[in-house]
Design a protein around this motif. Structure first.
Motif, PDB file in Angstrom:
ATOM      1  N   ASP A   1       0.822  -1.213   0.000  1.00 13.37           N
ATOM      2  CA  ASP A   1       0.000   0.000   0.000  1.00 13.37           C
ATOM      3  C   ASP A   1       0.858   1.266   0.000  1.00 13.37           C
ATOM      4  N   ARG A   2       2.021   1.186   0.644  1.00 10.50           N
ATOM      5  CA  ARG A   2       2.896   2.358   0.698  1.00 10.50           C
ATOM      6  C   ARG A   2       3.423   2.705  -0.691  1.00 10.50           C
ATOM      7  N   VAL A   3       3.859   1.706  -1.448  1.00 11.63           N
ATOM      8  CA  VAL A   3       4.387   1.987  -2.783  1.00 11.63           C
ATOM      9  C   VAL A   3       3.275   2.410  -3.734  1.00 11.63           C
ATOM     10  N   LEU A   4       2.072   1.869  -3.548  1.00 10.31           N
ATOM     11  CA  LEU A   4       0.947   2.279  -4.390  1.00 10.31           C
ATOM     12  C   LEU A   4       0.595   3.740  -4.134  1.00 10.31           C
ATOM     13  N   LYS A   5       0.721   4.168  -2.882  1.00  7.98           N
ATOM     14  CA  LYS A   5       0.485   5.572  -2.555  1.00  7.98           C
ATOM     15  C   LYS A   5       1.528   6.454  -3.222  1.00  7.98           C
ATOM     16  N   LYS A   6       2.787   5.973  -3.251  1.00  5.92           N
ATOM     17  CA  LYS A   6       3.859   6.720  -3.901  1.00  5.92           C
ATOM     18  C   LYS A   6       3.596   6.853  -5.397  1.00  5.92           C
ATOM     19  N   ILE A   7       3.093   5.786  -6.023  1.00  4.42           N
ATOM     20  CA  ILE A   7       2.785   5.836  -7.446  1.00  4.42           C
ATOM     21  C   ILE A   7       1.734   6.906  -7.718  1.00  4.42           C
ATOM     22  N   SER A   8       0.708   6.949  -6.874  1.00  3.37           N
ATOM     23  CA  SER A   8      -0.343   7.950  -7.023  1.00  3.37           C
ATOM     24  C   SER A   8       0.219   9.363  -6.884  1.00  3.37           C
ATOM     25  N   GLU A   9       1.085   9.551  -5.902  1.00  2.00           N
ATOM     26  CA  GLU A   9       1.682  10.868  -5.684  1.00  2.00           C
ATOM     27  C   GLU A   9       2.562  11.282  -6.855  1.00  2.00           C
TER      28      GLU A   9
END
Length: 223
Positions: free
Chosen positions: A153-161
């Motif tokens: 979930d942390r890396v997916l949030k980074k992708i969104s950002e």
């Protein structure tokens, strides 16, 4: 051929296996497999061999992280040797060399990785290989290790950002910022691919399937 009874194992129950890089055609290594190792390779697509010195089965990359995803398995005309064509992650040789065949006896240079030395494609392959290696070893202080510890979930949030930053840079026609933010987006996307077990080659295969005579088709144009 799926009938292993047609394979000619030696008196020790082994068959030699030559392993080749499916992308470059370079020969990576030569090892042995017993029937169980061949069956496991066919079933999992993880290159599996038999160690004559240890007397046990082993999966390439299980310890080092330098895995081999098997693309195809071929048997020679006499049925007494196999060819594994693989997607290699990292070096194939335990010495750190790309190929075990790096010492010439007669001319020629050692096989190279077969990945483009420059350009986006070669860079993405090398970055992905580095990510997978660090995921396998989780070195202390590594950004990959820290990101992995935070969960997918942390890396997916980074992708969104990062995607938002790319949009903003493009909107502002800021070429330097757009290149930087796109690099960040690609890195975190590669990280997500590695976490889920998808390779750049898998993505390339999808894009290649969209190539038509009139050029590259968009997602909605396929089918």
């Amino acid at each position: 051929m799926t009938d292993l009874s047609e394979l000619n194992f030696d008196p020790s129950g082994l068959i030699p296996v030559v392993t080749q890089d499916a992308r470059s055609g370079a020969v990576l290594m030569q090892a042995y497999a017993d029937r169980a190792a061949v069956e496991r390779t066919l079933g999992t697509r993880e290159a599996t061999y038999y160690s004559r010195s240890r007397g046990e089965q082993w999966v390439k990359g299980q310890t080092s992280g330098h895995t081999q995803r098997v693309v195809s398995v071929h048997v020679d005309c006499d049925g007494d040797s196999l060819l594994y064509r693989v997607e290699q992650t990292g070096p194939a040789c335990h010495t750190g060399e790309y190929s075990c065949f790096y010492r010439p006896l007669l001319g020629g240079d050692a096989p190279e990785s077969g990945l483009p030395a420059t350009g986006l494609g070669g860079t993405l392959e090398r970055v992905y290989a580095t990510i997978t290696e660090r995921l396998a070893t989780l070195p202390e202080g590594s950004y990959v290790a820290r990101l992995h510890a935070g969960g997918l979930d942390r890396v997916l949030k980074k992708i969104s950002e990062e995607a938002g930053e790319v949009l903003l840079a493009a909107k502002n026609a800021d070429r330097a910022e757009l290149a930087t933010e796109t690099a960040d987006l690609l890195f975190h996307t590669l990280f997500a691919l590695a976490e889920v077990g998808v390779t750049p080659a898998d993505v390339a295969a999808v894009l290649q399937g969209r190539e038509g005579k009139s050029g590259l088709k968009g997602p909605k144009e396929v089918g």
